[in-house]
Design a protein around this motif. Sequence first.
Motif, PDB file in Angstrom:
ATOM      1  N   VAL A   1     -12.381   5.224  -1.754  1.00  0.00           N
ATOM      2  CA  VAL A   1     -11.321   6.195  -1.454  1.00  0.00           C
ATOM      3  C   VAL A   1     -11.897   7.444  -0.799  1.00  0.00           C
TER       4      VAL A   1
ATOM      5  N   SER B   1       0.828  -1.210   0.000  1.00  0.00           N
ATOM      6  CA  SER B   1       0.000   0.000   0.000  1.00  0.00           C
ATOM      7  C   SER B   1       0.856   1.252   0.000  1.00  0.00           C
ATOM      8  N   GLU B   2       1.900   1.285   0.843  1.00  0.00           N
ATOM      9  CA  GLU B   2       2.784   2.452   0.898  1.00  0.00           C
ATOM     10  C   GLU B   2       3.520   2.648  -0.424  1.00  0.00           C
TER      11      GLU B   2
ATOM     12  N   ILE C   1       1.979   6.667  -6.976  1.00  0.00           N
ATOM     13  CA  ILE C   1       0.888   7.513  -7.457  1.00  0.00           C
ATOM     14  C   ILE C   1       1.266   8.991  -7.406  1.00  0.00           C
TER      15      ILE C   1
ATOM     16  N   ILE D   1      -5.869   4.819  -8.854  1.00  0.00           N
ATOM     17  CA  ILE D   1      -6.273   3.545  -8.283  1.00  0.00           C
ATOM     18  C   ILE D   1      -7.122   2.741  -9.266  1.00  0.00           C
TER      19      ILE D   1
ATOM     20  N   TYR E   1       4.852  16.391  -2.684  1.00  0.00           N
ATOM     21  CA  TYR E   1       4.690  15.143  -1.944  1.00  0.00           C
ATOM     22  C   TYR E   1       5.959  14.800  -1.159  1.00  0.00           C
TER      23      TYR E   1
ATOM     24  N   MET F   1      -0.846  10.864   4.523  1.00  0.00           N
ATOM     25  CA  MET F   1      -0.045  11.398   3.420  1.00  0.00           C
ATOM     26  C   MET F   1       0.473  12.778   3.812  1.00  0.00           C
TER      27      MET F   1
ATOM     28  N   VAL G   1       1.020   4.148  -3.047  1.00  0.00           N
ATOM     29  CA  VAL G   1       0.744   5.578  -2.859  1.00  0.00           C
ATOM     30  C   VAL G   1       1.977   6.408  -3.213  1.00  0.00           C
ATOM     31  N   ASP G   2       3.170   5.907  -2.879  1.00  0.00           N
ATOM     32  CA  ASP G   2       4.403   6.583  -3.312  1.00  0.00           C
ATOM     33  C   ASP G   2       4.417   6.766  -4.827  1.00  0.00           C
TER      34      ASP G   2
ATOM     35  N   LEU H   1      -5.768  10.180  -6.382  1.00  0.00           N
ATOM     36  CA  LEU H   1      -5.890   8.817  -5.855  1.00  0.00           C
ATOM     37  C   LEU H   1      -6.946   8.036  -6.628  1.00  0.00           C
TER      38      LEU H   1
ATOM     39  N   ASN I   1       4.310   8.853   2.704  1.00  0.00           N
ATOM     40  CA  ASN I   1       3.060   8.371   3.298  1.00  0.00           C
ATOM     41  C   ASN I   1       3.388   7.281   4.305  1.00  0.00           C
TER      42      ASN I   1
END
Length: 418
Positions: free
Chosen positions: A157, A81-82, A88, A144, A98, A119, A85-86, A140, A101
Amino acid sequence: MMYRTVGFGTQSRSLKPWMIALLIVLLLTVVAVTTGILAHLLVSGQKTEYYHGTFKISDLQVNRNSRQNNTYNLKDLKEMSENLVDEIFIDSALNKHYIKNQVVRLTPEEDGVKVDIIMIFQFPSPEQRAMIKEKIHSILNQKIRTTRALSINASSVQVNAMSSSTGKLTVQACCGKRVVPLIVNRIMSGDIAAKAAWPWQASLQRNNIHQCGATLISNTWLITAAHCFKNNANPHQWTVSFGTTINPPLMKRNIRRIIVHERYHSPAREYDIAVVQFSPKVTFTDDIRRVCLPEASASFQPNSTVYITGFGALFYGGESQNNLREARLKIISDDVCKQPHIYGHDIKFGMFCAGYLEGIYDACRGDSGGPLVIKDFKDTWYLIGIVSWGDNCGQKNKPGVYTEVAYYRNWITSKTGL
């Protein structure tokens, strides 16, 4: 200010070389100061902002003990998951803002797992948080929908802004994170630890005298060795201190409960584990944080690099130290550790060896109950061992023996709820 090199009228003068040099120095100084002021203004204009996101990973099952392909353990899902998101946000219009997260909670549900993630971004102060929140949510959502790494329901989300204080406290409360960088290019042989380097380290004291190490696993619970209490398990006579020195301590707490494993019986070495509850609870900071606990199914390969910390003696028969020390070790395989000239049949279930067969680097008196930790590729630290026993300190072919935390993982949960 304007400098003239030619005078008024018909007479002209040249500046002397030393005057030209002085003018150049002055100009360079003005430029440097101006640049510094502008840089400061640009940096100070950036504000760290925290956003709480949630989404649901569907079509999977979480099984802490299974190795089947259609199941995941929570540690794997956290890392996946981390990483997602990184990727993305690094590949988005917000990539310059950014920072990082951190997954703060994974909640297994009937048809999947709910992910809570913090985040962290930096934006100029005048930016509108509502607009930023919508932009984060939009990115996101879009990304996603196209990802194949995990099956995520895009409609699940959600994104909400957090106050800076709440965001920072939430991130600090996450396990296994430290603010001091690890120096990995040198062998550590009992070096004094830097401030905040091992924020989960604790000192268990009886009548204000250090007896054993312990590890912080929540804001009210410690984990340590059962043999620390073989002579006295009265919680009213024990305290715990935090920080990298015993005197003065960073913080002290009273012990409320001592729970020794029911099947521990000295002088036997099996079941050498205890959990300790203290009060009042601690507030997590850079100097005081909890370590992560491994899952019951976790295993760690021989020759993996691990770290021990403690206030123990520097040699056999010595006294405990006031300053926290650290050492880097290697996990030793059971096949090697069970050889007759090492420990033979004394190595039982729920134990493992770490150190060097050559000796030198080892835990010693006063380190008992302290942490043996390992870090993953996301720089998250896990408690995998508890200093338990060994023959003398740093003796050849007699490495340290540690209680295997994963082996007792379900017992820890049954006593602490963690």
